[in-house]
Design a protein around this motif. Structure first.
Motif, PDB file in Angstrom:
ATOM      1  N   ASP A  47       0.858  -1.181   0.000  1.00  0.00           N
ATOM      2  CA  ASP A  47       0.000   0.000   0.000  1.00  0.00           C
ATOM      3  C   ASP A  47       0.898   1.236   0.000  1.00  0.00           C
ATOM      4  O   ASP A  47       1.582   1.525   0.984  1.00  0.00           O
ATOM      5  N   ARG A  97      -0.163   4.345  -0.470  1.00  0.00           N
ATOM      6  CA  ARG A  97      -1.019   5.528  -0.336  1.00  0.00           C
ATOM      7  C   ARG A  97      -0.260   6.741   0.196  1.00  0.00           C
ATOM      8  O   ARG A  97      -0.424   7.846  -0.336  1.00  0.00           O
ATOM      9  N   THR A 107      -0.037  10.128  -1.928  1.00  0.00           N
ATOM     10  CA  THR A 107      -0.551  11.377  -1.355  1.00  0.00           C
ATOM     11  C   THR A 107       0.502  12.475  -1.429  1.00  0.00           C
ATOM     12  O   THR A 107       0.214  13.613  -1.830  1.00  0.00           O
ATOM     13  N   ASP A 165      -7.959   8.249  -3.374  1.00  0.00           N
ATOM     14  CA  ASP A 165      -8.576   6.933  -3.587  1.00  0.00           C
ATOM     15  C   ASP A 165      -8.543   6.545  -5.063  1.00  0.00           C
ATOM     16  O   ASP A 165      -8.234   5.394  -5.396  1.00  0.00           O
ATOM     17  N   VAL A 180      -4.974   5.618  -6.131  1.00  0.00           N
ATOM     18  CA  VAL A 180      -4.554   4.370  -5.494  1.00  0.00           C
ATOM     19  C   VAL A 180      -5.286   3.183  -6.113  1.00  0.00           C
ATOM     20  O   VAL A 180      -4.674   2.172  -6.474  1.00  0.00           O
TER      21      VAL A 180
END
Length: 319
Positions: free
Chosen positions: A196, A198, A202, A221, A224
């Motif tokens: 992950d 993220r 970001t 979101d 990702v």
């Protein structure tokens, strides 16, 4: 001594176990295309099967007899990057936006390998099948590199060229986003392949958009989740490892289509000085610089940048 050795071994096993458990907790599986299409597709989404195992997702908007604009997104992005432009421009122009292989909702066959030349091929195949023999071609970031390379290789097909914070000039660094520094390292690519990322995405989006209010949870979101479409991660990792076609003044001098170069002065991923390099290298090119704007003017200042584009298009009509 033996007790110390046993304690050390136990500690190492515990650390290894925790690392393995953390790896498993952070791993993220692919998301099926059906799920992604339901979540991020448009009511007017279209799909086209192309040679080489590509099922391209695209939108074809506006009057069919109007001058055509074809817009190509950047690395890890998708057709969504052009939403604000496409909705307004399609009132006057025929606007085609597409997802490149490894991005958005475009599917590829298992084991599909693509370089930047492969992106050019997809643009060429899709536009020809749509009956677009000549069109205005625009691209942002990596999509900008696809656009200028296509204009060099297919001068008979590109009426006008639009480069929005376009990539291409040689770089000695990976820009201001940590995700590119991580993915630029082969060990980093192997480690991050299934995890992950993220937080890295970001940080990369904040570097691109400059205005933190634009980096919403919904935006993160989308980036990702679309990156987890089957096959996408392998293609995007491969792009970071593979060779790149670099811009040169001699190559760009062959472009004679009217060219608009747009750059955010606060771009943290590609320096705004590269915009001036494009202006100098492409004969007759126009450069617009936007103070306090980052890597994606068409999203950060959509109305202003679109108005500037429309003014320029009117001054350089398609012949």
């Amino acid at each position: 001594m033996r007790a110390l050795a046993r304690g050390l071994i136990t500690t190492l096993l515990l650390i290894a176990g925790l690392a393995a458990a953390g790896w498993l907790l952070l791993r993220r599986p692919d998301i099926p295309y059906a799920t992604l299409e339901a979540r991020y597709g448009y009511a007017d989404s279209r799909y086209m099967d192309l040679p080489g195992g590509v099922r391209a997702h695209y939108r074809d908007l506006g009057p069919r007899d109007a001058p055509a604009l074809v817009l190509v997104h950047g690395f890890a992005a998708s057709t969504h990057a052009w939403d604000a432009w496409a909705d307004k421009l399609s009132k006057t122009y025929r606007v085609v936006v597409l997802d490149l292989p490894g991005h958005g909702l475009t599917r590829t066959s298992e084991g599909y390998a693509v370089g930047r030349d492969g992106f050019e091929t997809v643009v060429d195949q899709l536009t020809r099948r749509l009956g677009l023999e000549r069109f205005t071609l625009g691209g942002n970031s990596m999509g900008g590199a696809v656009a200028w390379a296509y204009a060099v290789d297919h001068p008979d097909r590109v009426r006008r060229l639009i480069l929005v914070d376009a990539a291409g000039w040689p770089r000695t660094d990976k820009g201001g986003a940590m995700v590119f520094r991580v993915l630029g390292n082969p060990v980093g690519r192997r480690v991050m392949r299934d995890l992950d990322i993220r937080p890295l995405i970001t940080q990369g989006l904040r570097a691109a958009y400059v205005d933190p209010k634009l980096v919403t949870p919904a935006l993160v979101d989308r980036y990702v989740e679309l990156s987890r479409a089957p096959g996408h991660r392998d293609i995007m990792m491969g792009l970071q490892a593979g060779p790149r076609r670099e811009a040169t003044a001699s190559a760009l001098a062959a472009i004679h289509a009217p060219t608009l170069v747009m750059f955010g002065e606060d771009d943290r991923l590609i320096p705004a000085a590269d915009g001036e390099k494009f202006r100098q290298a492409i004969p007759g090119a126009t450069l617009i610089l936007y103070p306090s704007v980052g890597h994606v003017p068409m999203e950060q200042i959509p109305d202003r940048s679109r108005a500037d584009l429309e003014t320029w298009l009117a001054a350089h009509p398609a012949s």
